[in-house]
Structures are given as C-alpha cells and as structure tokens.
Design a protein around this motif. Structure first.
Motif, mmCIF file in Angstrom:
data_model
loop_
_atom_site.group_PDB
_atom_site.id
_atom_site.type_symbol
_atom_site.label_atom_id
_atom_site.label_comp_id
_atom_site.label_asym_id
_atom_site.label_seq_id
_atom_site.Cartn_x
_atom_site.Cartn_y
_atom_site.Cartn_z
ATOM 1 N N PRO A 1 -3.320 0.052 2.190
ATOM 2 C CA PRO A 1 -2.368 -0.288 1.181
ATOM 3 C C PRO A 1 -2.994 -0.526 -0.126
ATOM 4 O O PRO A 1 -4.213 -1.147 -0.112
ATOM 5 C CB PRO A 1 -1.153 -1.355 1.752
ATOM 6 N N PRO A 2 -2.258 -0.391 -1.250
ATOM 7 C CA PRO A 2 -2.842 -0.719 -2.591
ATOM 8 C C PRO A 2 -3.177 -2.081 -2.728
ATOM 9 O O PRO A 2 -4.377 -2.425 -3.238
ATOM 10 C CB PRO A 2 -1.834 -0.299 -3.581
ATOM 11 N N ARG A 3 -2.507 -2.897 -2.214
ATOM 12 C CA ARG A 3 -3.035 -4.499 -2.429
ATOM 13 C C ARG A 3 -4.116 -5.004 -1.574
ATOM 14 O O ARG A 3 -4.586 -5.881 -2.211
ATOM 15 C CB ARG A 3 -1.717 -5.398 -1.709
ATOM 16 N N LEU A 4 -4.732 -4.210 -0.657
ATOM 17 C CA LEU A 4 -5.840 -4.592 -0.001
ATOM 18 C C LEU A 4 -7.100 -3.832 -0.752
ATOM 19 O O LEU A 4 -8.226 -3.907 0.226
ATOM 20 C CB LEU A 4 -5.646 -4.228 1.479
ATOM 21 N N LEU A 5 -6.964 -2.957 -1.450
ATOM 22 C CA LEU A 5 -8.163 -2.305 -2.129
ATOM 23 C C LEU A 5 -8.893 -3.286 -2.982
ATOM 24 O O LEU A 5 -8.497 -4.440 -3.356
ATOM 25 C CB LEU A 5 -7.810 -1.153 -2.924
ATOM 26 N N PHE B 1 -4.989 -3.434 -8.634
ATOM 27 C CA PHE B 1 -3.570 -3.542 -7.993
ATOM 28 C C PHE B 1 -3.566 -5.205 -7.562
ATOM 29 O O PHE B 1 -4.753 -5.817 -7.210
ATOM 30 C CB PHE B 1 -3.483 -2.928 -6.884
ATOM 31 N N VAL B 2 -2.415 -5.747 -7.944
ATOM 32 C CA VAL B 2 -2.097 -7.213 -7.477
ATOM 33 C C VAL B 2 -1.369 -7.448 -6.379
ATOM 34 O O VAL B 2 -0.231 -6.683 -6.396
ATOM 35 C CB VAL B 2 -1.903 -8.132 -8.613
ATOM 36 N N ASN C 1 2.543 -2.525 -1.717
ATOM 37 C CA ASN C 1 2.308 -2.361 -0.322
ATOM 38 C C ASN C 1 2.419 -0.920 0.127
ATOM 39 O O ASN C 1 1.821 -0.564 1.343
ATOM 40 C CB ASN C 1 3.543 -2.859 0.244
ATOM 41 N N HIS C 2 2.580 0.211 -0.808
ATOM 42 C CA HIS C 2 2.688 1.573 -0.372
ATOM 43 C C HIS C 2 2.464 2.327 -1.389
ATOM 44 O O HIS C 2 2.664 1.952 -2.593
ATOM 45 C CB HIS C 2 3.870 1.941 0.236
ATOM 46 N N TYR C 3 1.793 3.390 -1.352
ATOM 47 C CA TYR C 3 1.521 4.584 -2.332
ATOM 48 C C TYR C 3 2.814 5.303 -2.333
ATOM 49 O O TYR C 3 3.749 5.381 -1.438
ATOM 50 C CB TYR C 3 0.351 5.396 -2.061
ATOM 51 N N PHE C 4 2.812 6.111 -3.491
ATOM 52 C CA PHE C 4 4.255 7.107 -3.717
ATOM 53 C C PHE C 4 3.944 8.064 -2.453
ATOM 54 O O PHE C 4 5.056 8.458 -2.042
ATOM 55 C CB PHE C 4 3.945 7.715 -4.934
#
Length: 319
Positions: free
Chosen positions: A135-139, A145-146, A222-225
């Motif tokens: 998910p974006p938050r773990l990149l 991303f925050v 938590n998710h991408y579009f």
C-alpha cells in the motif's frame, strides 16, 4: 381447517433460513478471508514493485488522487482522525449489520445477497494471492505518502503498524491491498441499501457510504485508486457468478438430501372393498367370481330368489 395455498407465494423459498446455520457459515467465510490475508504474505520486494507499477500506471492515466487526499488528511486532523476511525471500524460493522437486517426484514433476498458477498470475497482472496501489493503508506517516504493510521494512532484503538488493534499488527497481511475489499464491501452495502432500503435516508446512505469509503482508503494511504477500481470489479464479477453458485449449491443439497417417501393411509371404505392386490368386489361380496351376469336370472333375481325378491310380475315357481 384444510390448508389452502395463498396465490403468489410460490416464489417464496420453501426452506427457511436459520440463524444457527447462517452464522457459522458467515464466520467461516470471514475466517477464510482473515486467514488468507495472513497466510499469503507474498514477497516484500514483489509487493513493492507491484505498488510502484500501479503508481506509474495512474500517473500515465492522470489518475493521481492519492497524494492530494493524503496531504489533506495529514494536515487537517478534523478530517484525518474521523477518516481513520471510518477505515478501522465501519468495514467490520456496517456489512454485518446489513446482513442481519436482510436476514430479519428481507428474508426473500437474503440468500442471493449473502452469496454475492461471499463469492466476491473469495475472488478478492485470489487477488491477494496472485498480486501482493504494497500500500502507499508502506512505500519509502520519498514517494510522498504519510501513514495516517500511524500519524494519529494516539487518538484511536489501532496501533501504529496497521489498522488492527494495538499489538496485533503482525497478525495481518499488510500487503493485501489489491483489490480493495473495503471499497468492494462498501459498494455491496450501497447496492443493498438502494434496492431494499426505504426512505430518502437509505438512498442517501447508499451513495455516500461507498463514495466516502473510496476517498478514505486513498486519503489514509491504505489503497491506490486502482485498488478501489479492482474492488468494484471484484464485486461485479461476484454478482455475475452468484446465480451459478446458488444453482450449484442447490444441486449439491438435492443430491445429498434424504427423506422418507410419502405414504398415504388408506381409508376404511377402501380397505373393505379390497380382498387382494388388484381384485375389488362390490359391497357384500367375498370373492370376485361370485358375481353372476344379471341376464341369466333377470333383474334383481338370483339363484334361490323368492317371488318377492323377483318382483310382483314374476311367475310363481312350480310345485
């Protein structure tokens, strides 16, 4: 009183749903959902690659909505904190509540709706297995991303590592982002409310709930579009497959269902006229061959009949 069938009730299922059979079934499916997310963790490097690939696709399609939403949720606590509560709670509250409401108030539609939800969930598990996605938050933070769940963790009951309760973050698969079943289940709830709810509030909630959930999953990073799009696609596939699943389930039940054949008790009048299989006599006879043609003795006459038996116009027997 004799039982009479009310016209128009033939469409109602003959087998009534029982909560003590439905509840274990739903719990089993949810356990499979949770276990599938936990067991199929995937390789971290592959999950990161898949996440970055989704970002590149969205950038090429000019679909980058995650960054501005995430910046808004991070800079405005009055938006970010309720969004985290929304993400961490409603997914596990609204869907079961609607299932119970359907079971109690819309029983005719419950089985089809439940099968649709379960079929879509299993399709989602296949997606988690084949395409583990970071998910974006773990990149890496360099991607901008925050993790709002960690950022506002002191405000809620969740821990900084996941949306799970504190200390239980390691029991979830954090790379199960594709598809987003948060969006998929919210879409199911919206359709159910739109079709079977009453009043303006139901129609409003049917639109607002899946729409806000889609915004929340992106704003909390938590998710991408495209995860949200995949969640909607999974629900569409489940909707198309659910009738086939129902027919297969009915065929299996019919195959293994056992029941005693109906035996109708014979009435006393029927028993009195039957002396053996296929041999019937009229009242007063003992065996079938006692019956003689009437033309031999005349109407009402028989062997040894008296004049009164034969009638007034019959000649008297010779003496």
């Amino acid at each position: 009183m004799p039982h009479t069938e009310t016209p128009g009730t033939e469409a109602v299922p003959a087998t009534r749903m029982r909560w003590w059979t439905e509840l274990p079934l739903i719990l089993l499916v949810y356990a499979c959902y949770s276990a599938g997310r936990l067991v199929v963790r995937g390789d971290v490097s592959d999950a990161v690659d898949h996440g970055l690939a989704l970002l590149r696709i969205e950038k090429a399609l000019y679909l980058n909505a995650e960054h501005p939403l995430n910046r808004l949720f991070t800079s405005e606590p009055w938006i970010g904190i309720p969004a985290d509560f929304w993400y961490a709670s409603l997914h596990y509250m609204v869907t079961p509540a609607l299932l119970v409401w359907l079971f109690r108030s819309r029983a005719v539609h419950y089985r089809a709706a439940r099968t649709w939800l379960m079929t879509s969930t299993f399709i989602g598990l296949i997606g988690f297995t084949l395409l583990p996605t970071c998910p974006p938050r773990l990149l890496d933070p360099s991607h901008g991303f925050v993790d709002t769940m960690a950022y506002y963790s002191s405000w809620g009951w969740w821990g900084g590592e996941a949306s799970a309760p504190r200390g239980l973050g390691g029991m979830t698969n954090q790379y199960a982002a594709m598809p987003s079943l948060h969006v998929g289940w919210a879409l199911w709830c919206g359709v159910i409310l739109w079709k079977y709810g009453r009043g303006r509030w139901a129609r409003t909630a049917a639109v607002v709930y899946p729409l806000v959930t889609t915004i929340v999953v992106m704003g909390t990073a938590n998710h991408y579009f495209l995860d949200a799009v995949a969640g909607a696609a999974v629900m569409g596939a489940g909707f198309l497959l659910a009738p086939h699943v129902l027919r297969y389930a009915d065929a299996v039940k019919a195959r293994f269902r056992t029941g005693a054949p109906d035996v109708q008790a014979a009435s006393p009048a029927t028993d009195a006229t039957i002396v053996s299989a296929g041999c019937q006599t009229s009242a007063g006879e003992r065996i079938p061959w006692q019956r003689q043609p009437e033309s031999r003795y005349g109407p009402g006459a028989g062997p040894g009949a008296s004049p009164s038996d034969a009638g007034e116009g019959a000649p008297a027997p010779a003496r």
